[in-house]
Each structure stands twice: as C-alpha cells, then as structure tokens.
Design a protein around this motif. Sequence first.
Motif, PDB file in Angstrom:
ATOM      1  N   ALA A 340       0.822  -1.204   0.000  1.00  0.00           N
ATOM      2  CA  ALA A 340       0.000   0.000   0.000  1.00  0.00           C
ATOM      3  C   ALA A 340       0.860   1.260   0.000  1.00  0.00           C
ATOM      4  O   ALA A 340       0.594   2.220  -0.737  1.00  0.00           O
ATOM      5  N   ALA A 341       1.897   1.269   0.824  1.00  0.00           N
ATOM      6  CA  ALA A 341       2.764   2.449   0.897  1.00  0.00           C
ATOM      7  C   ALA A 341       3.471   2.695  -0.430  1.00  0.00           C
ATOM      8  O   ALA A 341       3.578   3.846  -0.883  1.00  0.00           O
ATOM      9  N   ASP A 342       3.966   1.630  -1.055  1.00  0.00           N
ATOM     10  CA  ASP A 342       4.638   1.789  -2.336  1.00  0.00           C
ATOM     11  C   ASP A 342       3.672   2.308  -3.400  1.00  0.00           C
ATOM     12  O   ASP A 342       4.036   3.161  -4.219  1.00  0.00           O
ATOM     13  N   TRP A 343       2.453   1.797  -3.383  1.00  0.00           N
ATOM     14  CA  TRP A 343       1.464   2.225  -4.376  1.00  0.00           C
ATOM     15  C   TRP A 343       1.118   3.702  -4.187  1.00  0.00           C
ATOM     16  O   TRP A 343       1.009   4.463  -5.170  1.00  0.00           O
ATOM     17  N   LEU A 344       0.953   4.139  -2.958  1.00  0.00           N
ATOM     18  CA  LEU A 344       0.612   5.544  -2.698  1.00  0.00           C
ATOM     19  C   LEU A 344       1.740   6.482  -3.123  1.00  0.00           C
ATOM     20  O   LEU A 344       1.485   7.575  -3.641  1.00  0.00           O
ATOM     21  N   ARG A 345       2.983   6.065  -2.919  1.00  0.00           N
ATOM     22  CA  ARG A 345       4.097   6.910  -3.376  1.00  0.00           C
ATOM     23  C   ARG A 345       4.132   6.980  -4.902  1.00  0.00           C
ATOM     24  O   ARG A 345       4.325   8.049  -5.483  1.00  0.00           O
ATOM     25  N   THR A 346       3.937   5.841  -5.549  1.00  0.00           N
ATOM     26  CA  THR A 346       4.019   5.790  -7.014  1.00  0.00           C
ATOM     27  C   THR A 346       2.880   6.565  -7.667  1.00  0.00           C
ATOM     28  O   THR A 346       3.097   7.315  -8.628  1.00  0.00           O
ATOM     29  N   HIS A 347       1.678   6.413  -7.142  1.00  0.00           N
ATOM     30  CA  HIS A 347       0.491   6.954  -7.827  1.00  0.00           C
ATOM     31  C   HIS A 347       0.011   8.284  -7.268  1.00  0.00           C
ATOM     32  O   HIS A 347      -0.712   9.012  -7.968  1.00  0.00           O
ATOM     33  N   HIS A 348       0.396   8.608  -6.037  1.00  0.00           N
ATOM     34  CA  HIS A 348      -0.088   9.860  -5.444  1.00  0.00           C
ATOM     35  C   HIS A 348       1.021  10.715  -4.845  1.00  0.00           C
ATOM     36  O   HIS A 348       0.721  11.756  -4.259  1.00  0.00           O
ATOM     37  N   ARG A 349       2.268  10.271  -4.967  1.00  0.00           N
ATOM     38  CA  ARG A 349       3.406  11.028  -4.454  1.00  0.00           C
ATOM     39  C   ARG A 349       3.249  11.330  -2.953  1.00  0.00           C
ATOM     40  O   ARG A 349       3.586  12.408  -2.473  1.00  0.00           O
ATOM     41  N   ILE A 350       2.726  10.344  -2.241  1.00  0.00           N
ATOM     42  CA  ILE A 350       2.554  10.434  -0.786  1.00  0.00           C
ATOM     43  C   ILE A 350       3.534   9.487  -0.118  1.00  0.00           C
ATOM     44  O   ILE A 350       3.656   8.328  -0.509  1.00  0.00           O
ATOM     45  N   ASN A 351       4.237   9.996   0.893  1.00  0.00           N
ATOM     46  CA  ASN A 351       5.167   9.182   1.665  1.00  0.00           C
ATOM     47  C   ASN A 351       4.593   8.992   3.061  1.00  0.00           C
ATOM     48  O   ASN A 351       4.348   9.962   3.786  1.00  0.00           O
ATOM     49  N   LEU A 352       4.390   7.727   3.425  1.00  0.00           N
ATOM     50  CA  LEU A 352       3.794   7.419   4.714  1.00  0.00           C
ATOM     51  C   LEU A 352       4.862   7.192   5.773  1.00  0.00           C
ATOM     52  O   LEU A 352       6.031   7.000   5.471  1.00  0.00           O
ATOM     53  N   HIS A 353       4.432   7.188   7.015  1.00  0.00           N
ATOM     54  CA  HIS A 353       5.335   7.024   8.149  1.00  0.00           C
ATOM     55  C   HIS A 353       5.719   5.555   8.322  1.00  0.00           C
ATOM     56  O   HIS A 353       6.841   5.161   8.046  1.00  0.00           O
ATOM     57  N   ILE A 354       4.772   4.734   8.745  1.00  0.00           N
ATOM     58  CA  ILE A 354       5.034   3.314   8.999  1.00  0.00           C
ATOM     59  C   ILE A 354       4.272   2.466   7.996  1.00  0.00           C
ATOM     60  O   ILE A 354       3.131   2.769   7.632  1.00  0.00           O
ATOM     61  N   ALA A 355       4.922   1.420   7.539  1.00  0.00           N
ATOM     62  CA  ALA A 355       4.253   0.384   6.751  1.00  0.00           C
ATOM     63  C   ALA A 355       4.726  -0.952   7.306  1.00  0.00           C
ATOM     64  O   ALA A 355       5.919  -1.230   7.320  1.00  0.00           O
ATOM     65  N   ASP A 356       3.792  -1.766   7.798  1.00  0.00           N
ATOM     66  CA  ASP A 356       4.164  -3.091   8.269  1.00  0.00           C
ATOM     67  C   ASP A 356       3.322  -4.136   7.549  1.00  0.00           C
ATOM     68  O   ASP A 356       2.736  -3.859   6.497  1.00  0.00           O
ATOM     69  N   HIS A 357       3.245  -5.325   8.116  1.00  0.00           N
ATOM     70  CA  HIS A 357       2.596  -6.422   7.402  1.00  0.00           C
ATOM     71  C   HIS A 357       1.097  -6.240   7.249  1.00  0.00           C
ATOM     72  O   HIS A 357       0.470  -6.905   6.417  1.00  0.00           O
TER      73      HIS A 357
END
Length: 488
Positions: A340-357
């Motif tokens: 989810a975090a990778d998709w949001l960065r790629t498609h919305h240029r959003i960088n999230l704080h934590i991404a876990d399982h």
Amino acid sequence: MDQSKTPVLDALAAYHATGQTPFTPPGHKQGRGADPRVRAVLGDAVFRSDVLAISGLDDRMSSGGILEEAQALMADAVGADHAFFSTCGSSLSVKSAMLSVAGPHEKLLVGRDAHKSVISGLILCGIRPVWVEPEWDAERHLAHAPSAAAFEAAFAEHPDAQGALVTTPTPYGTCSDLTAIADVCHRRGKPLVVDEAWGAHLPFHPDLPTWAMDAGADVCVTSVHKMGSGLEQSSVFHLQGDLVKPEVLESREDLLGTTSPSVLVYAALDGWRRQMVEHGRSLYDHALALADDVRSRIADIGGIRVHGRDDFCGPGKANDLDPLQIILDISAWQVTGYRAADWLRTHHRINLHIADHRRISAQLTHADDKETADVLLAALDDLAAHSPALRTGRPVDVPSPAGLRLEQAMLPRDAFFGPTEQVDSTAAAGRVAAEMITPYPPGIPAVLPGERLTSEVLDYLRTGVQAGMVIPDSVDPQATSVRVLRED
C-alpha cells in the motif's frame, strides 16, 4: 526567562550584519565555493548560514555563551533542570543517556521494543541488558511499551540494575504510564531514561499525553525533527533531579558527539522553542481538531480500521495514545502495508510514516492543514478502489509474541565483535546471531546480536522481505543468509 529571545538566531543575524569573513571551515565559504548546480537545489541561504559554532557564531572562547543561553531557554520552556542540544539525532542522544546511567558489564533494564539505536549503545559500551517485556497485543501483532509492573518485576529479580530505559511514545503513538514507572525506579533510587523521540511536541498542549519530565523521568531524549519544526538530526535531551549529574551527561555526549555541530540545526531548535512557547497551544488546538476530522473521514472508507484508544489503550495494553499518529489497519483488504505504501508513493506522491505487514500510518503535525488532509483522503479513497489488485497471496508469517522472543545467549557486544560467519538462513536456527536484523520502519530489531535464532523468526523475516519488508542493517537484506557466531 525571556522566551521571546533566540540567542542562536540572533547571533546568526549579527554574523551576517557585521560582514564576517571566514578563513575557517566550512570550505564553501558561505556558498561562494559551492557548485551553482548544488545551490540551485539547496538554495543560497543554506550555505550562507552554515557557519562554525566557535570562531564563527561565537568567538574562539565562546564568551557570548550563545549555545548555553539557548539550552537554558529550552529547559525553562519545558520545565526541565537542564537541556542539551544534539546535532547527531536522538540515535546519539539516547546512547549518551545510557552511558550516563550504566557502564560496561553493568545492568540496565531495557524494554525489548527499544529502537536499534539503543541496541547500538549496548554494543558500544558493553552494558548488560535486562529485557523487560512489552505489552503484547497478540490479536493485532503489535507491541506497546512495558508496564510499570513489568519494570517492578525486573528490578525485583535484578536489584543491581543501575536504572531503566523505556521507549514512549512508540512509533505507533502508544504511551506507557511513565509516572508509575518513574515511581518504581525512584523507590529504589534508580534513574529512569525515556526515549521520547516521538514526543518532542508533548509539553506544549494539555490534551497530548503526559511528557517525560512532567511524569518524573530523570533523562528524556526527544527528536525535534520528528514531530517538531527542527531540521533532520536535531535532538534535545533533558535532565532533572540529582540521580544523573549534568556534567556526566554532558561528558558522555561530548564523548560520542561531533566536534563540528551544525549551526543550522541549532538555529532551528532555537526558533522552534520560541514558536512553541508563543504559539504551541493554538497550533496544537488546530492540529488535534484536524486529526479528529481526518480520523472520522478515513473511518468512512471501507476496509480501513482507524486505530484509536479503544484498540490500543486499557489493561494489558498502552496507557495513552498520541492522536496525531493516524494508524490504519488494512488487513481486511488482504493487502500488506508495504504494498500500500509503495502504491501511494508511485500513484499519489505520498510518503507514509510506517508500513508493516498489515498497517500503514500517516503522521500529522502542527504543519498540516485542510489541503494536506484532503490529499491524504483522496489518495486513501483511490487506494481502497485499487486494493484488490494489490493482493499478493503471500502472507507474512508473523509468530506469536512468545515466538518472536529469542533467548539472549550472550552480551550483544560480545556477539557483535566475536568471530563470525555467514550461513544460509535455512540452516541458521539454533545459531547465535552476530548482527541486528531490523524491519524499518519502525526500527525495532527482530534479532539482536547474541540472541539465539529460531526457525519461526527466520521464516518471519524471509516471508516479510518477500512481501516488501525492508531490513537495511543486515549483511544480507534479502534474509536468505544470516551473520552468526562461528562455532569452532
């Protein structure tokens, strides 16, 4: 004290106004020697204010007492006895604090959910850790900071421990009962060190969790770049009481810290303190209201659970929660937080704080507003619509809390510096690890040097990496092999 003063910023302005000409480092000479292509990206102001702290901002003898006054103002602003600025981040500050409490082969009670910087401190100085178990949420596969009862039991078993270290808030925003933990320590005349890297903002609004100094902690380490307005690497450690001497803490920082501190970092710390004293209450009035609104709007998106106090706080869990950490469980989508975090960065240029399982998180601060909140909400709406395509069918094999805990077979320092070899991870069960293996973020090691590896934890790391977990500190980031002590 006059909290409208900013000694570092004022001295920097005077440096410019008086037309100083440096024949000292830094070699770019206020940007005149910097490549124009670099200045085009970084800006001229960065180089212009990048000056020496001594024989620059202040004179050769530091007779202006600029840094000392700025630190005194910081301590006064938050009610500490002393404050020390660090330009090496809280990763260094927490090591300085540990070294002020315990020395080589002495015991220190440490929550096992500590950041990797704490483990690095154990390795560097040879402290003997006594691990204190976190409050494990087996249902959500999440650890909250240890309870006061857990520290009480650890002291009862190890009365020779020199003190205790607890991490709160956690990167997930959950907080322990620091007042109770401080009482456990102080009844024995032992100091409490708090790694409060995620809590620099806590002193400045009554609706935020109690901050460490108000709870009675002896040393508190904060990362002002995380939740405040400091530049990256800006940290402050605060001290109160007489269980840790200020000259000892300062000498430990001097032992580890740089002799070339960044005036840019000092200046931002100075300005942030004034900003918080003058405007912190109103800024966090707005931030907390925004967080409430964001939480309620995200809760309307199907498949996302917005974690709150009901999930995280209560008996056997955390004592409090920082509402500015927006923790989102997306396990109902059968999508990992990594994807989810990778998709949001790629498609919305959003960088999230934590991404876990199973989770992603968005950190809000006093800098956020309706515009940034709307960007986040629109992106999460779109993520929900695309979630079926992000399923991999490869779940992460997360062990039970008991399965995650490894036997500490020897001191972290001895294992780290011992004779080692690299072995295939399928053959590493039963061997003693000689490296840290840390899913990042949040930076809490799954494996420490000196711990005996198990097939459960090795499977967790392998399946985690296959699903998108990042373990940047291990020799083999793919977790196909592990560095272990050589068996002669």
